[in-house]
Motif scaffolding. Structure first.
Motif, PDB file in Angstrom:
ATOM      1  N   GLU A 199       0.833  -1.208   0.000  1.00  0.00           N
ATOM      2  CA  GLU A 199       0.000   0.000   0.000  1.00  0.00           C
ATOM      3  C   GLU A 199       0.869   1.260   0.000  1.00  0.00           C
ATOM      4  O   GLU A 199       0.558   2.239  -0.689  1.00  0.00           O
ATOM      5  CB  GLU A 199      -0.928  -0.004   1.216  1.00  0.00           C
ATOM      6  CG  GLU A 199      -2.021  -1.061   1.141  1.00  0.00           C
ATOM      7  CD  GLU A 199      -2.997  -0.948   2.295  1.00  0.00           C
ATOM      8  OE1 GLU A 199      -2.852   0.008   3.106  1.00  0.00           O
ATOM      9  OE2 GLU A 199      -3.892  -1.801   2.409  1.00  0.00           O
ATOM     10  N   LEU A 200       1.949   1.215   0.769  1.00  0.00           N
ATOM     11  CA  LEU A 200       2.847   2.367   0.802  1.00  0.00           C
ATOM     12  C   LEU A 200       3.574   2.533  -0.530  1.00  0.00           C
ATOM     13  O   LEU A 200       3.828   3.654  -0.978  1.00  0.00           O
ATOM     14  CB  LEU A 200       3.864   2.214   1.944  1.00  0.00           C
ATOM     15  CG  LEU A 200       3.304   2.342   3.362  1.00  0.00           C
ATOM     16  CD1 LEU A 200       4.399   2.125   4.394  1.00  0.00           C
ATOM     17  CD2 LEU A 200       2.651   3.711   3.567  1.00  0.00           C
ATOM     18  N   VAL A 201       3.899   1.414  -1.176  1.00  0.00           N
ATOM     19  CA  VAL A 201       4.534   1.484  -2.491  1.00  0.00           C
ATOM     20  C   VAL A 201       3.610   2.189  -3.473  1.00  0.00           C
ATOM     21  O   VAL A 201       4.030   3.081  -4.226  1.00  0.00           O
ATOM     22  CB  VAL A 201       4.892   0.082  -3.015  1.00  0.00           C
ATOM     23  CG1 VAL A 201       5.335   0.141  -4.480  1.00  0.00           C
ATOM     24  CG2 VAL A 201       6.004  -0.523  -2.171  1.00  0.00           C
ATOM     25  N   GLU A 202       2.331   1.824  -3.474  1.00  0.00           N
ATOM     26  CA  GLU A 202       1.371   2.449  -4.374  1.00  0.00           C
ATOM     27  C   GLU A 202       1.223   3.931  -4.063  1.00  0.00           C
ATOM     28  O   GLU A 202       1.116   4.768  -4.982  1.00  0.00           O
ATOM     29  CB  GLU A 202       0.019   1.742  -4.253  1.00  0.00           C
ATOM     30  CG  GLU A 202       0.041   0.297  -4.754  1.00  0.00           C
ATOM     31  CD  GLU A 202      -1.326  -0.361  -4.637  1.00  0.00           C
ATOM     32  OE1 GLU A 202      -2.291   0.347  -4.277  1.00  0.00           O
ATOM     33  OE2 GLU A 202      -1.413  -1.572  -4.904  1.00  0.00           O
ATOM     34  N   PHE A 203       1.239   4.269  -2.775  1.00  0.00           N
ATOM     35  CA  PHE A 203       1.126   5.672  -2.361  1.00  0.00           C
ATOM     36  C   PHE A 203       2.295   6.483  -2.902  1.00  0.00           C
ATOM     37  O   PHE A 203       2.112   7.578  -3.461  1.00  0.00           O
ATOM     38  CB  PHE A 203       1.081   5.741  -0.836  1.00  0.00           C
ATOM     39  CG  PHE A 203       1.198   7.140  -0.283  1.00  0.00           C
ATOM     40  CD1 PHE A 203       0.134   8.014  -0.324  1.00  0.00           C
ATOM     41  CD2 PHE A 203       2.400   7.566   0.278  1.00  0.00           C
ATOM     42  CE1 PHE A 203       0.248   9.301   0.172  1.00  0.00           C
ATOM     43  CE2 PHE A 203       2.523   8.850   0.783  1.00  0.00           C
ATOM     44  CZ  PHE A 203       1.444   9.720   0.733  1.00  0.00           C
ATOM     45  N   VAL A 204       3.517   5.961  -2.756  1.00  0.00           N
ATOM     46  CA  VAL A 204       4.707   6.678  -3.222  1.00  0.00           C
ATOM     47  C   VAL A 204       4.718   6.763  -4.738  1.00  0.00           C
ATOM     48  O   VAL A 204       5.063   7.799  -5.321  1.00  0.00           O
ATOM     49  CB  VAL A 204       5.991   5.999  -2.707  1.00  0.00           C
ATOM     50  CG1 VAL A 204       7.234   6.649  -3.326  1.00  0.00           C
ATOM     51  CG2 VAL A 204       6.062   6.081  -1.185  1.00  0.00           C
ATOM     52  N   LYS A 205       4.322   5.698  -5.409  1.00  0.00           N
ATOM     53  CA  LYS A 205       4.312   5.718  -6.872  1.00  0.00           C
ATOM     54  C   LYS A 205       3.297   6.721  -7.402  1.00  0.00           C
ATOM     55  O   LYS A 205       3.535   7.369  -8.429  1.00  0.00           O
ATOM     56  CB  LYS A 205       4.040   4.315  -7.411  1.00  0.00           C
ATOM     57  CG  LYS A 205       5.247   3.395  -7.269  1.00  0.00           C
ATOM     58  CD  LYS A 205       5.040   2.067  -7.988  1.00  0.00           C
ATOM     59  CE  LYS A 205       6.322   1.231  -7.964  1.00  0.00           C
ATOM     60  NZ  LYS A 205       6.199  -0.019  -8.696  1.00  0.00           N
TER      61      LYS A 205
END
Length: 235
Positions: A199-205
């Protein structure tokens, strides 16, 4: 146990600093062979001898004496080169002592690049508490950290698997008006993926859309360099 750090913070007028250009890294959080901007291409004889003397005296009662006598004889450029060479050799304790010495010099003014180099070295060795002291020193000396300073602190947290602290610092960076660059986004994406924080990866991307001129190209480059990690499509 982390070494203690006692720095003489000076109150100065804030100055503007431009963040240095960034590039992709091939291993770790940063290419460790990158030469600091203030370091000479070739070490002087004096700097080489200083490094050798400090390493020989390391972990002996003579170290304090060698530090005071050896460093006092060095020119400013040689002193900074001594620090850079100790950092290159990952002599973290000695580099820290030289860093402290530099900060006490009469000619010293807050050097953002030097502090970033110190934060990077401490972070690499998971000495997060000391990295926080060096980072907070920027504010105590009247200098707001630039994008690289925040990125190095984020990298220090990620190296120590402190995901929550890394994300808090990332949000503080944005709140301070420091736009994340490709290097910052790269280390976040790679390390969050490694930690399984999807979820954090998607947020940063998704942040790439707001902060990068060519977000799709950037994520394609991430996917090309690190094909084992699945990209999240931009929305």
């Amino acid at each position: 146990m982390e070494a203690s750090l006692s720095l003489p913070f000076r109150s100065v007028q804030p100055r503007l600093h431009q963040a240095p250009a960034t590039s992709f890294v091939t291993c770790g959080l940063r290419n460790s062979t990158r030469r600091p901007l203030w370091r000479s291409d070739v070490l002087s004889t004096e700097a080489i001898q200083a490094v050798q003397s400090l390493k020989l005296a390391k972990s002996t009662p003579r170290l304090s004496h060698v530090l005071s006598t050896t460093l006092a004889r060095l020119l400013k450029s040689d002193l900074l080169n001594t620090f850079a060479e100790l950092k290159r050799q990952n002599e973290v304790d000695l580099a820290l002592k030289v860093f402290e010495y530099v900060c006490k010099e009469e000619w010293y003014q807050t050097d953002l690049a030097l502090r970033c180099e110190m934060i990077q070295l401490l972070g690499k060795n998971k000495m997060v508490t000391l990295a926080e002291v060096v980072f907070s020193g920027l504010l105590k000396e009247g200098i707001e950290g630039d994008t690289r300073a925040y990125a190095e602190m984020i990298g220090a947290y990620l190296t120590a698997d402190m995901i929550e602290k890394a994300m808090q610092t990332y949000e503080k960076m944005k709140a301070a008006g420091r736009s994340p660059n490709e290097f910052t986004l790269m280390i976040l994406i790679r390390n969050l993926e490694k930690a399984g924080e999807r979820e954090l990866v998607e947020f940063v991307k998704r942040d790439c859309v707001e902060y990068l001129d060519s977000p799709k190209k950037f994520l394609e480059e991430v996917e090309r360099k690190y094909p084992k990690r699945r990209s999240v499509e931009l929305v």
